[in-house]
Design a protein around this motif. Structure first.
Motif, PDB file in Angstrom:
ATOM      1  N   PRO A 194     -14.221   0.486 107.282  1.00  0.00           N
ATOM      2  CA  PRO A 194     -14.449  -0.781 107.992  1.00  0.00           C
ATOM      3  C   PRO A 194     -14.867  -1.885 107.018  1.00  0.00           C
ATOM      4  O   PRO A 194     -15.568  -1.631 106.038  1.00  0.00           O
ATOM      5  N   GLY A 195     -14.409  -3.100 107.302  1.00  0.00           N
ATOM      6  CA  GLY A 195     -14.782  -4.235 106.471  1.00  0.00           C
ATOM      7  C   GLY A 195     -13.939  -4.400 105.233  1.00  0.00           C
ATOM      8  O   GLY A 195     -14.293  -5.178 104.332  1.00  0.00           O
ATOM      9  N   THR A 196     -12.798  -3.691 105.161  1.00  0.00           N
ATOM     10  CA  THR A 196     -11.914  -3.769 103.998  1.00  0.00           C
ATOM     11  C   THR A 196     -10.841  -4.831 104.210  1.00  0.00           C
ATOM     12  O   THR A 196     -10.317  -4.996 105.307  1.00  0.00           O
ATOM     13  N   ALA A 197     -10.499  -5.551 103.138  1.00  0.00           N
ATOM     14  CA  ALA A 197      -9.423  -6.533 103.182  1.00  0.00           C
ATOM     15  C   ALA A 197      -8.504  -6.304 101.998  1.00  0.00           C
ATOM     16  O   ALA A 197      -8.951  -5.972 100.900  1.00  0.00           O
ATOM     17  N   PHE A 198      -7.190  -6.480 102.222  1.00  0.00           N
ATOM     18  CA  PHE A 198      -6.233  -6.453 101.127  1.00  0.00           C
ATOM     19  C   PHE A 198      -6.238  -7.815 100.432  1.00  0.00           C
ATOM     20  O   PHE A 198      -6.382  -8.858 101.086  1.00  0.00           O
ATOM     21  N   ILE A 199      -6.033  -7.830  99.118  1.00  0.00           N
ATOM     22  CA  ILE A 199      -5.918  -9.090  98.406  1.00  0.00           C
ATOM     23  C   ILE A 199      -4.682  -9.070  97.513  1.00  0.00           C
ATOM     24  O   ILE A 199      -4.453  -8.121  96.759  1.00  0.00           O
ATOM     25  N   GLY A 200      -3.847 -10.101  97.683  1.00  0.00           N
ATOM     26  CA  GLY A 200      -2.659 -10.268  96.849  1.00  0.00           C
ATOM     27  C   GLY A 200      -2.839 -11.523  96.006  1.00  0.00           C
ATOM     28  O   GLY A 200      -3.569 -11.537  95.017  1.00  0.00           O
ATOM     29  N   GLY A 201      -2.207 -12.615  96.434  1.00  0.00           N
ATOM     30  CA  GLY A 201      -2.398 -13.879  95.722  1.00  0.00           C
ATOM     31  C   GLY A 201      -3.799 -14.438  95.908  1.00  0.00           C
ATOM     32  O   GLY A 201      -4.347 -15.105  95.030  1.00  0.00           O
ATOM     33  N   GLY A 202      -4.382 -14.179  97.084  1.00  0.00           N
ATOM     34  CA  GLY A 202      -5.757 -14.591  97.344  1.00  0.00           C
ATOM     35  C   GLY A 202      -5.947 -16.071  97.600  1.00  0.00           C
ATOM     36  O   GLY A 202      -7.085 -16.545  97.651  1.00  0.00           O
ATOM     37  N   THR A 203      -4.869 -16.828  97.802  1.00  0.00           N
ATOM     38  CA  THR A 203      -5.003 -18.280  97.913  1.00  0.00           C
ATOM     39  C   THR A 203      -5.760 -18.723  99.156  1.00  0.00           C
ATOM     40  O   THR A 203      -6.344 -19.803  99.167  1.00  0.00           O
ATOM     41  N   ASN A 204      -5.748 -17.924 100.211  1.00  0.00           N
ATOM     42  CA  ASN A 204      -6.518 -18.250 101.406  1.00  0.00           C
ATOM     43  C   ASN A 204      -7.784 -17.408 101.507  1.00  0.00           C
ATOM     44  O   ASN A 204      -8.871 -17.915 101.799  1.00  0.00           O
TER      45      ASN A 204
END
Length: 340
Positions: free
Chosen positions: A22-32
């Motif tokens: 829980p509380g995990t987020a994927f990050i790619g470009g991260g611009t937002n």
């Protein structure tokens, strides 16, 4: 500072496994996402870096056996916009991608991240305003009695009148795209019209993704609408501005009659808004000014503007007429993305 765990995934299976917490987020470009974190709006406990996934096709465009294409979720917006298959078969998508943000952001932002970007409602971004149901469920909606110029005129609820900011998603809605995802329960595809949610009583939930699901690509079906397509973005300035109203329009014409029409609107709702009413008015008819005005007026009949954005109804009607006229070759395009 908040403590954040970090994990770099090397394949899709590892990424999905890492995101079960829980509380995990994927990050790619991260611009937002990084903006949201810096602003104190997003508070992930763990970031799973997906920029090093080695699975084939995640950062590429490839042709599908049925004549469509698949765009990998890690492909940069600028690369997707300029890819030969996208430019030739889906110019509407190229135009929409190039109308978004700035060149610098397009060089970083990914296709998957573009789908996931959150509203730019000023009350959502300003944590000094306690009343934002999207940021703090149950707190209220300050926009209802505040500054509403950028807000929704279709599909809003008493809990939220924010709009989806993506240009790309508007074109995808017009092109009947499918979002490919992989999660703990395996792979599935989500029609673009079902991917983003209307606010209802849960405006804090933007999409129909399930916990731990990762976007892997976007499929575009074969299209006969490439020759007559146009993306119109009406905004306050010609660069680095979100749409007041945008219109993605694509047509197939046989003789002097409209055989098929695809129209979607941006800047008017919590999700890209498919203009199916206008499409149905146009199909089988000859394009003329009266027919176009009839189609646009029929589409906007159910609009429910706020006191601060009533102008958007007429703006959307005129935008539909303009975009269809340009797509049909009845008017010159002018400068794509320029203010109306």
């Amino acid at each position: 500072m908040e403590a954040i765990a970090y994990e770099r995934a090397t394949n899709i299976a590892d990424a999905v496994k890492a995101a079960r917490e829980p509380g995990t987020a994927f990050i790619g470009g991260g611009t937002n996402l990084l903006d949201l974190m810096k602003g104190g709006i997003a508070h992930p406990l763990k970031l799973v870096d997906i920029t090093h996934l080695r699975d084939d096709g995640l950062d590429a465009v490839r042709a599908l056996p049925d004549g469509g294409i698949r765009i990998g979720a890690l492909m940069r917006n600028s690369d997707a916009a300029n890819h030969t298959l996208v430019r030739e078969r889906y110019p509407l998508l190229t135009q929409a991608l190039l109308a978004g943000a700035s060149a610098q952001l397009r060089n970083m932002a990914t296709i998957g991240g573009n789908l996931m970007q959150r509203t730019r409602c000023p009350y959502f971004y300003d944590t000094a305003f306690a009343a934002c149901n999207k940021r703090a469920p149950g707190s209220g909606c300050a926009a209802r009695d505040g500054y509403q110029r950028l807000h929704a005129i279709l599909g809003a609820s008493e809990h939220c009148i924010a709009v989806n900011p993506s240009d790309m998603s508007v074109a995808l809605a017009a092109l009947d795209a499918n979002v490919q995802v992989v999660g703990p329960d395996g792979a599935r595809q989500i029609p673009i019209g079902e991917f983003h949610r209307l606010p209802g009583d849960r405006p804090d939930v933007d999409t129909t993704l399930r916990p731990g699901e990762l976007i892997t690509g976007v499929d575009l079906p074969p299209s006969r609408l490439a020759d007559r397509a146009y993306y119109l973005k009406i905004r306050d300035r010609a660069s680095y501005a979100f749409a007041l109203v945008s219109v993605a329009a694509a047509l197939q014409v046989q003789g002097d009659k409209v055989a098929a029409a695809r129209i979607a609107l941006g800047g008017v709702a919590h999700k890209p808004w498919r203009a199916s009413i206008a499409e149905n008015v146009l199909i089988g008819r000859t394009l003329d000014d009266e027919t176009l005005r009839e189609a646009a007026a029929a589409q906007m009949r159910d609009a429910r503007p706020q006191h601060g954005n009533r102008f958007k109804v007429a703006l959307a009607e005129r935008g539909i007429v303009r975009a269809v006229n340009v797509a049909a070759g009845r008017e010159p395009a002018g400068v794509t993305g320029a203010p109306a």
